[in-house]
Design an enzyme around this catalytic site. Structure first.
Site, PDB file in Angstrom:
ATOM      1  CG  ASN A   6      -1.664   1.280   1.415  1.00 24.86           C
ATOM      2  OD1 ASN A   6      -1.847   2.034   0.452  1.00 24.86           O
ATOM      3  ND2 ASN A   6      -2.114   1.553   2.632  1.00 24.86           N
ATOM      4  CD1 TRP A   7       3.643   1.220  -2.724  1.00 28.48           C
ATOM      5  CD2 TRP A   7       3.508   2.262  -4.707  1.00 28.48           C
ATOM      6  NE1 TRP A   7       4.407   0.520  -3.616  1.00 28.48           N
ATOM      7  CE2 TRP A   7       4.348   1.133  -4.839  1.00 28.48           C
ATOM      8  CE3 TRP A   7       3.274   3.060  -5.827  1.00 28.48           C
ATOM      9  CZ2 TRP A   7       4.959   0.791  -6.051  1.00 28.48           C
ATOM     10  CZ3 TRP A   7       3.881   2.725  -7.026  1.00 28.48           C
ATOM     11  CH2 TRP A   7       4.717   1.613  -7.132  1.00 28.48           C
ATOM     12  CE  LYS A   8       0.628   3.575   4.875  1.00 28.48           C
ATOM     13  NZ  LYS A   8       0.248   3.654   6.261  1.00 28.48           N
ATOM     14  CG  HIS A  84      -5.699   1.789   5.067  1.00 30.72           C
ATOM     15  ND1 HIS A  84      -5.253   2.752   5.947  1.00 30.72           N
ATOM     16  CD2 HIS A  84      -4.675   0.915   4.909  1.00 30.72           C
ATOM     17  CE1 HIS A  84      -4.001   2.470   6.291  1.00 30.72           C
ATOM     18  NE2 HIS A  84      -3.631   1.365   5.680  1.00 30.72           N
ATOM     19  CD  GLU A  86      -2.860   5.501   6.690  1.00 28.91           C
ATOM     20  OE1 GLU A  86      -2.845   5.599   5.449  1.00 28.91           O
ATOM     21  OE2 GLU A  86      -1.924   4.998   7.333  1.00 28.91           O
ATOM     22  CD  GLU A 150      -3.412  -2.649   7.348  1.00 31.20           C
ATOM     23  OE1 GLU A 150      -2.338  -2.895   6.814  1.00 31.20           O
ATOM     24  OE2 GLU A 150      -4.048  -1.602   7.148  1.00 31.20           O
ATOM     25  N   GLY A 156       2.396   2.279  10.640  1.00 30.98           N
ATOM     26  CA  GLY A 156       3.310   3.402  10.452  1.00 30.98           C
ATOM     27  C   GLY A 156       4.013   3.842  11.718  1.00 30.98           C
ATOM     28  CB  SER A 186       5.276  -1.621  11.850  1.00 29.73           C
ATOM     29  OG  SER A 186       4.806  -0.298  12.080  1.00 29.73           O
ATOM     30  N   GLY A 207       2.798  -1.154   4.269  1.00 30.93           N
ATOM     31  CA  GLY A 207       2.792   0.257   3.911  1.00 30.93           C
ATOM     32  C   GLY A 207       4.196   0.745   3.621  1.00 30.93           C
ATOM     33  N   GLY A 208       4.809   1.384   4.611  1.00 23.03           N
ATOM     34  CA  GLY A 208       6.109   2.042   4.445  1.00 23.03           C
ATOM     35  C   GLY A 208       7.168   1.187   3.760  1.00 23.03           C
TER      36      GLY A 208
END
Ligand code: PEP
Length: 225
Positions: A6-8, A84, A86, A150, A156, A186, A207-208
């Site tokens: 997930n590149w956000k 998600h 966010e 999640e 993150g 993470s 993600g990151g």
């Protein structure tokens, strides 16, 4: 195993092309990349299935800022993340809108990664089970749908659920919904193998660590092993 990146809100078209030039995907694992809407077309056709990060439930209409499932299908996008944390935290996503988005995406032929997870306060108040039950109840069953667990406090933050805690949550979710369950929060090359070795963990939503071709490839290799 399924590993989704997930590149956000990272990587425009140039960085998207550069990612695929450097990314060396291993065999033996299903890999998906989820770029922002404007980078989807640059990602499609490069040998890895591409998912969007959300999808609207209406076919078309006065919904400024949204994108329909048919529009994604037309681009060659194969799926979408839905719900998600966010989106839930910052954009008013609710269990009801998650259900609507999942149904519309599936109806249009897309795959879905539907996200659930408790906040730190909910875990502290011993509400994890109730929260997961409520969120999972809103998610339809479908062969093209997987759930991502999640824990919000692990996204993150560099804090990862312990393997035991992940296993517990995944077992709970699988008791409620007959589907594959990915772990997210993470996930890094250093912890991916241990997390994915847990019973009930069918892959990862990253993600990151999915932004760097080398670290994403390392996580994919851990899943393939
Ligand atoms: C995510 O965005 O779904 C996620 C799990 O992020 P991170 O891996 O950065 O915690």
């Amino acid at each position: 195993m399924l590993v989704a990146g997930n590149w956000k809100m990272f990587k425009g078209t140039r960085e998207t092309v550069a990612f695929f030039q450097a990314f060396e995907p291993p065999g033996g694992v299903e890999i998906v990349v989820c770029p922002p809407f404007t980078s989807l077309l640059a990602a499609v056709g490069r040998g890895i299935p591409v998912y969007a990060q959300s999808v609207h439930w209406a076919a078309e209409g006065a919904f400024t800022g949204e994108v329909s499932a048919a529009m994604l299908v037309e681009l060659g996008v194969e799926g979408a993340i839905v719900g998600h944390s966010e989106r839930r935290q910052y954009f008013g996503e609710t269990d009801e809108t998650v259900r609507l988005r999942c149904e519309a995406a599936l109806e249009a032929g897309l795959a879905v990664i539907a996200c659930v997870g408790e906040t730190e306060a909910e875990r502290g108040a011993k509400e994890t089970e109730a929260v997961l039950q409520r969120q999972v109840a809103a998610i339809p069953s479908h062969e093209r749908l997987v759930i991502a667990y999640e824990p919000v406090w692990a996204i993150g933050t560099g804090r990862t659920a312990t393997p035991e805690l992940a296993r517990e949550a995944h077992e709970l979710i699988k008791g409620l919904h007959d589907t594959r369950v990915l772990y997210g929060g993470s996930v890094k090359p250093e912890n991916a193998a241990e997390l994915m070795a847990q019973p009930g963990v069918d892959g990862a939503l990253v993600g990151g660590a999915s932004l760097e071709p080398a670290s994403f490839a390392a996580i994919c290799r851990a899943a393939a092993a």
